[in-house]
Enzyme design. Structure first.
Site, short mmCIF file in Angstrom:
data_model
loop_
_atom_site.label_atom_id
_atom_site.label_comp_id
_atom_site.label_asym_id
_atom_site.label_seq_id
_atom_site.Cartn_x
_atom_site.Cartn_y
_atom_site.Cartn_z
N ALA A 17 49.11 -36.69 -18.98
CA ALA A 17 50.56 -36.59 -19.09
C ALA A 17 50.94 -35.95 -20.42
CB ALA A 17 51.18 -37.98 -18.93
N ARG A 18 51.27 -36.77 -21.39
CA ARG A 18 51.52 -36.35 -22.76
C ARG A 18 50.87 -37.34 -23.70
NH1 ARG A 18 52.76 -32.07 -21.03
NH2 ARG A 18 54.62 -30.80 -21.45
N ASP A 37 43.05 -35.70 -22.14
CA ASP A 37 43.32 -34.26 -22.25
C ASP A 37 44.49 -33.97 -23.17
OD1 ASP A 37 42.77 -31.50 -21.39
OD2 ASP A 37 44.71 -31.62 -20.39
N GLU A 79 48.31 -32.39 -31.58
CA GLU A 79 47.35 -31.40 -31.07
C GLU A 79 47.35 -30.16 -31.96
OE1 GLU A 79 48.26 -30.72 -26.93
OE2 GLU A 79 47.90 -32.80 -26.40
N HIS A 134 43.60 -30.17 -23.91
CA HIS A 134 44.85 -29.93 -23.17
C HIS A 134 44.69 -28.76 -22.19
CE1 HIS A 134 49.48 -30.59 -23.45
NE2 HIS A 134 49.12 -30.26 -22.22
#
Length: 323
Positions: A235-236, A260, A265, A284
């Site tokens: 998701a986030r 991920d 990031e 990601h």
């Protein structure tokens, strides 16, 4: 400044931000009456945005919003539109669309690959292989395990279908539980997500980035999960309290995680997540297909035809909900 055709009369002007010139040419070839501009960087965007009726970009550049006086429609080249949320009270009648539905199958590939790797403990087998160590071990099949999907939009629904194809029991959480979801055996409303956590062998986060999902999973929620459970976040990064997840992984509160997305990031080089044996870290990429921009262009061209015909657009975002 580049243009596929000179500015004329009341021609609709489309601005592509951070897309190659060839994409502008493809748009103009399909829509000869449309003026198409491209902006490769922030400087050229700043120069040209005042001319744009339509903007196609991977994120909304809020820093130029006050100059975008003609802008009527923003096509986001991703599913998440969180970059525009800070100014959603100012955008008036601006139409916002995204590319939801495009990522579902490839992200489902990623999720099921991660689940299978963690279930079989393939990281340990790879470690054994590097040492030429022969350590057979047995485990139960994935079929019959319980997959909990938090968020059943287009991505979560694709993950649920894939889990069901693996023979898993699939449970899920969504706002409206009155309509059944294909492949989901039981639905829980958001306020009952604790029960989903207790029942799941694998918990997948597929929620949008909205205030309600920030730190959705923290110390309290992790303690509700089975000690054998694995958390998968596509998701986030904001959906998980990262430091509390690290504590839980170290303490054995849950068995592992497939991540991920992260709070910041790229993931910091000193993050313990990089070297934890019960964690899979990826940069990601779960929804990043080799033909990503081509797929975006297909959706955009379809929507541009609808826009010119003054018919409803696909994937219009409800900014009050944030997705």
């Amino acid at each position: 400044m580049t243009s596929s055709t000179p500015a004329v009369g009341n021609a609709v002007t489309v601005l592509l931000y951070e897309f190659p010139e060839e994409y502008a040419q493809l748009v103009h070839k399909r829509f000869p009456s449309v003026r198409v501009l491209t902006a490769k960087d922030a400087a050229s965007l700043d120069e040209q945005v005042s001319q744009a009726d339509v903007l196609l970009a991977h994120r909304f550049p809020v820093e130029i919003f006050d100059k975008a006086l003609r802008l009527r429609w923003f096509q986001c080249a991703s599913a998440g539109i969180d970059t525009i949320l800070p100014i959603r009270d100012r955008i008036g009648a601006l139409i916002v669309t995204n590319v939801r539905g495009m990522h579902g199958e490839v992200i489902a590939d990623y999720v099921m690959t991660g689940i299978a790797m963690m279930h079989w403990n393939l990281p340990q087998f790879l470690h054994d292989q590097s040492r030429k160590a022969w350590h057979p071990r047995a485990l139960a099949p994935l079929a019959g395990q319980t997959l909990g999907v938090v968020g059943l939009g287009s991505i979560g629904t694709a993950i649920a279908r894939r889990g069901k194809a693996f023979g898993m029991t699939v449970i899920g959480s969504k706002r409206d539980i009155n309509e059944p979801v294909d492949g989901v055996d039981k639905l829980f409303p958001p306020e009952s997500v604790a029960e989903l956590l207790r029942l799941s062998d694998f918990v997948v986060l597929a929620v949008p980035h909205v205030p309600e999902t920030v730190r959705l999973i923290g110390r309290e929620q992790l303690r509700l999960m089975r000690r054998s459970a694995v958390l998968v976040n596509i998701a986030r990064g904001s959906a998980v309290a990262e430091s509390e997840l690290i504590e839980a992984l170290k303490a054995g509160t849950i068995a592992g995680a497939v991540l991920d997305v992260f709070e910041r990031e790229p993931l910091a080089a000193d993050s313990p997540l990089w070297t934890m044996s019960n964690v899979i870290v990826t940069p990601h990429i779960a929804g990043w297909m080799s033909d990503y921009d081509n797929r975006v262009l297909e959706i955009f061209n379809d929507n541009l035809e609808r826009y010119l015909d003054k018919t409803p657009l696909r994937n219009v975002v409800d900014l009050n909900r944030g997705y």
